[in-house]
Scaffold this motif. Sequence first.
Motif, PDB file in Angstrom:
ATOM      1  N   ALA A  32       0.846  -1.192   0.000  1.00 16.83           N
ATOM      2  CA  ALA A  32       0.000   0.000   0.000  1.00 16.83           C
ATOM      3  C   ALA A  32       0.883   1.245   0.000  1.00 16.83           C
ATOM      4  CB  ALA A  32      -0.906  -0.007   1.227  1.00 16.83           C
ATOM      5  N   PRO A  33       0.453   2.313  -0.648  1.00 13.42           N
ATOM      6  CA  PRO A  33       1.275   3.530  -0.707  1.00 13.42           C
ATOM      7  C   PRO A  33       1.714   4.039   0.664  1.00 13.42           C
ATOM      8  CG  PRO A  33      -0.543   3.705  -2.245  1.00 13.42           C
ATOM      9  CD  PRO A  33      -0.770   2.443  -1.454  1.00 13.42           C
ATOM     10  N   ALA A  34       0.840   3.971   1.643  1.00 10.52           N
ATOM     11  CA  ALA A  34       1.224   4.430   2.989  1.00 10.52           C
ATOM     12  C   ALA A  34       2.363   3.581   3.547  1.00 10.52           C
ATOM     13  CB  ALA A  34       0.026   4.384   3.922  1.00 10.52           C
ATOM     14  N   SER A  35       2.312   2.279   3.290  1.00  6.80           N
ATOM     15  CA  SER A  35       3.370   1.386   3.788  1.00  6.80           C
ATOM     16  C   SER A  35       4.683   1.625   3.058  1.00  6.80           C
ATOM     17  CB  SER A  35       2.951  -0.075   3.628  1.00  6.80           C
ATOM     18  OG  SER A  35       1.839  -0.365   4.446  1.00  6.80           O
ATOM     19  N   THR A  36       4.629   1.750   1.746  1.00  7.91           N
ATOM     20  CA  THR A  36       5.885   1.974   1.008  1.00  7.91           C
ATOM     21  C   THR A  36       6.484   3.321   1.371  1.00  7.91           C
ATOM     22  OG1 THR A  36       4.684   2.744  -0.948  1.00  7.91           O
ATOM     23  CG2 THR A  36       5.321   0.405  -0.891  1.00  7.91           C
ATOM     24  N   GLY A  37       5.628   4.312   1.645  1.00  2.00           N
ATOM     25  CA  GLY A  37       6.134   5.605   2.121  1.00  2.00           C
ATOM     26  C   GLY A  37       6.796   5.470   3.482  1.00  2.00           C
ATOM     27  N   ALA A  38       6.200   4.677   4.360  1.00  2.00           N
ATOM     28  CA  ALA A  38       6.779   4.441   5.685  1.00  2.00           C
ATOM     29  C   ALA A  38       8.108   3.709   5.569  1.00  2.00           C
ATOM     30  CB  ALA A  38       5.810   3.650   6.555  1.00  2.00           C
ATOM     31  N   VAL A  39       8.177   2.776   4.635  1.00  2.00           N
ATOM     32  CA  VAL A  39       9.433   2.051   4.408  1.00  2.00           C
ATOM     33  C   VAL A  39      10.527   3.021   3.968  1.00  2.00           C
ATOM     34  CG1 VAL A  39      10.581   0.420   2.841  1.00  2.00           C
ATOM     35  CG2 VAL A  39       8.428  -0.214   3.934  1.00  2.00           C
ATOM     36  N   GLU A  40      10.216   3.869   3.016  1.00  2.00           N
ATOM     37  CA  GLU A  40      11.216   4.810   2.512  1.00  2.00           C
ATOM     38  C   GLU A  40      11.692   5.762   3.610  1.00  2.00           C
ATOM     39  OE1 GLU A  40      12.002   7.921  -1.163  1.00  2.00           O
ATOM     40  OE2 GLU A  40      10.105   6.840  -1.059  1.00  2.00           O
ATOM     41  N   ARG A  41      10.751   6.295   4.387  1.00  2.00           N
ATOM     42  CA  ARG A  41      11.130   7.203   5.483  1.00  2.00           C
ATOM     43  C   ARG A  41      12.003   6.488   6.516  1.00  2.00           C
ATOM     44  NH1 ARG A  41       5.950   8.582   4.475  1.00  2.00           N
ATOM     45  NH2 ARG A  41       5.111   7.341   6.191  1.00  2.00           N
ATOM     46  N   ALA A  42      11.627   5.268   6.871  1.00  2.00           N
ATOM     47  CA  ALA A  42      12.403   4.508   7.859  1.00  2.00           C
ATOM     48  C   ALA A  42      13.803   4.210   7.342  1.00  2.00           C
ATOM     49  CB  ALA A  42      11.676   3.217   8.217  1.00  2.00           C
ATOM     50  N   LEU A  43      13.899   3.832   6.072  1.00  2.00           N
ATOM     51  CA  LEU A  43      15.221   3.567   5.487  1.00  2.00           C
ATOM     52  C   LEU A  43      16.108   4.797   5.568  1.00  2.00           C
ATOM     53  CD1 LEU A  43      14.366   1.596   2.209  1.00  2.00           C
ATOM     54  CD2 LEU A  43      15.439   0.687   4.268  1.00  2.00           C
ATOM     55  N   LEU A  44      15.550   5.946   5.215  1.00  2.00           N
ATOM     56  CA  LEU A  44      16.342   7.176   5.222  1.00  2.00           C
ATOM     57  C   LEU A  44      16.852   7.516   6.623  1.00  2.00           C
ATOM     58  CD1 LEU A  44      14.274   9.359   2.731  1.00  2.00           C
ATOM     59  CD2 LEU A  44      16.489   8.244   2.328  1.00  2.00           C
ATOM     60  N   VAL A  45      16.006   7.338   7.626  1.00  2.00           N
ATOM     61  CA  VAL A  45      16.430   7.620   9.006  1.00  2.00           C
ATOM     62  C   VAL A  45      17.513   6.640   9.444  1.00  2.00           C
ATOM     63  CG1 VAL A  45      15.705   7.663  11.433  1.00  2.00           C
ATOM     64  CG2 VAL A  45      14.281   8.727   9.681  1.00  2.00           C
ATOM     65  N   VAL A  46      17.304   5.361   9.173  1.00  2.00           N
ATOM     66  CA  VAL A  46      18.292   4.350   9.578  1.00  2.00           C
ATOM     67  C   VAL A  46      19.638   4.633   8.915  1.00  2.00           C
ATOM     68  CG1 VAL A  46      18.906   1.902   9.440  1.00  2.00           C
ATOM     69  CG2 VAL A  46      16.584   2.568  10.089  1.00  2.00           C
ATOM     70  N   LEU A  47      19.626   4.916   7.628  1.00  2.00           N
ATOM     71  CA  LEU A  47      20.877   5.204   6.927  1.00  2.00           C
ATOM     72  C   LEU A  47      21.548   6.473   7.455  1.00  2.00           C
ATOM     73  CD1 LEU A  47      19.839   4.244   3.296  1.00  2.00           C
ATOM     74  CD2 LEU A  47      21.550   3.082   4.720  1.00  2.00           C
ATOM     75  N   ALA A  48      20.764   7.496   7.721  1.00  2.00           N
ATOM     76  CA  ALA A  48      21.334   8.740   8.249  1.00  2.00           C
ATOM     77  C   ALA A  48      21.963   8.519   9.622  1.00  2.00           C
ATOM     78  CB  ALA A  48      20.259   9.823   8.328  1.00  2.00           C
ATOM     79  N   GLU A  49      21.284   7.779  10.482  1.00  2.00           N
ATOM     80  CA  GLU A  49      21.831   7.519  11.820  1.00  2.00           C
ATOM     81  C   GLU A  49      23.065   6.619  11.755  1.00  2.00           C
ATOM     82  OE1 GLU A  49      21.193   8.995  14.596  1.00  2.00           O
ATOM     83  OE2 GLU A  49      19.429  10.087  13.913  1.00  2.00           O
ATOM     84  N   ALA A  50      23.048   5.636  10.875  1.00  2.00           N
ATOM     85  CA  ALA A  50      24.227   4.760  10.723  1.00  2.00           C
ATOM     86  C   ALA A  50      25.418   5.556  10.213  1.00  2.00           C
ATOM     87  CB  ALA A  50      23.906   3.606   9.775  1.00  2.00           C
ATOM     88  N   GLU A  51      25.171   6.456   9.284  1.00  2.00           N
ATOM     89  CA  GLU A  51      26.263   7.290   8.760  1.00  2.00           C
ATOM     90  C   GLU A  51      26.786   8.247   9.831  1.00  2.00           C
ATOM     91  OE1 GLU A  51      27.269  10.199   4.983  1.00  2.00           O
ATOM     92  OE2 GLU A  51      25.446   8.992   4.971  1.00  2.00           O
ATOM     93  N   ALA A  52      25.887   8.844  10.596  1.00  2.00           N
ATOM     94  CA  ALA A  52      26.308   9.744  11.671  1.00  2.00           C
ATOM     95  C   ALA A  52      27.123   8.987  12.724  1.00  2.00           C
ATOM     96  CB  ALA A  52      25.087  10.401  12.312  1.00  2.00           C
ATOM     97  N   ALA A  53      26.700   7.782  13.042  1.00  2.00           N
ATOM     98  CA  ALA A  53      27.450   6.971  14.009  1.00  2.00           C
ATOM     99  C   ALA A  53      28.823   6.616  13.457  1.00  2.00           C
ATOM    100  CB  ALA A  53      26.668   5.707  14.351  1.00  2.00           C
ATOM    101  N   GLN A  54      28.873   6.284  12.174  1.00  2.00           N
ATOM    102  CA  GLN A  54      30.164   5.975  11.554  1.00  2.00           C
ATOM    103  C   GLN A  54      31.090   7.192  11.625  1.00  2.00           C
ATOM    104  OE1 GLN A  54      30.285   4.196   7.603  1.00  2.00           O
ATOM    105  NE2 GLN A  54      31.819   5.704   7.025  1.00  2.00           N
ATOM    106  N   ASP A  55      30.569   8.363  11.310  1.00  2.00           N
ATOM    107  CA  ASP A  55      31.374   9.584  11.383  1.00  2.00           C
ATOM    108  C   ASP A  55      31.885   9.814  12.795  1.00  2.00           C
ATOM    109  OD1 ASP A  55      30.862   9.938   8.688  1.00  2.00           O
ATOM    110  OD2 ASP A  55      29.338  11.502   9.006  1.00  2.00           O
ATOM    111  N   THR A  56      31.052   9.503  13.781  1.00  2.00           N
ATOM    112  CA  THR A  56      31.449   9.657  15.185  1.00  2.00           C
ATOM    113  C   THR A  56      32.631   8.742  15.513  1.00  2.00           C
ATOM    114  OG1 THR A  56      29.207  10.247  15.821  1.00  2.00           O
ATOM    115  CG2 THR A  56      30.643   9.420  17.567  1.00  2.00           C
TER     116      THR A  56
END
Length: 146
Positions: A32-56
Amino acid sequence: MTDELRQHHRRCAPHLTTLRVLAAEPGSVLLAPASTGAVERALLVVLAEAEAAQDTVVGAVAARGDGPSAAARFLSARLTRLRSAGDDVLAAAAAGDAPALRRRLWMFNSLAEAMWTVQISFWTVATPLLAAAGRERASRRVLHES
């Protein structure tokens, strides 16, 4: 340092939970569009936090003078793999392939959890070893200069 890494993980955890919950949903809900949108948002947050942690981690190792290159290469390879898995998730969602999306969500989740384990372990286990190796190199230099 470990607290900062754990903060990144805590900010990421609800999004990983969202991905796990969605992966368990029936195909019609998962696509469903709402689910795929939630997936995309969650992926972006996870990747951003993983990258920030790596930089740390890489920044802290560099600040100690332990040579960031090995840590940076290792963590960068793991982050690249996580990004690739995220791309696979988005491709499966765009293709409307619920079974593939489910498998890729579980893979992404597993890789993300492994990334957090590696980052925290790198700092708590590998960093003292790197520091000891650096002290050993420094003491050898002093002996050779004498």
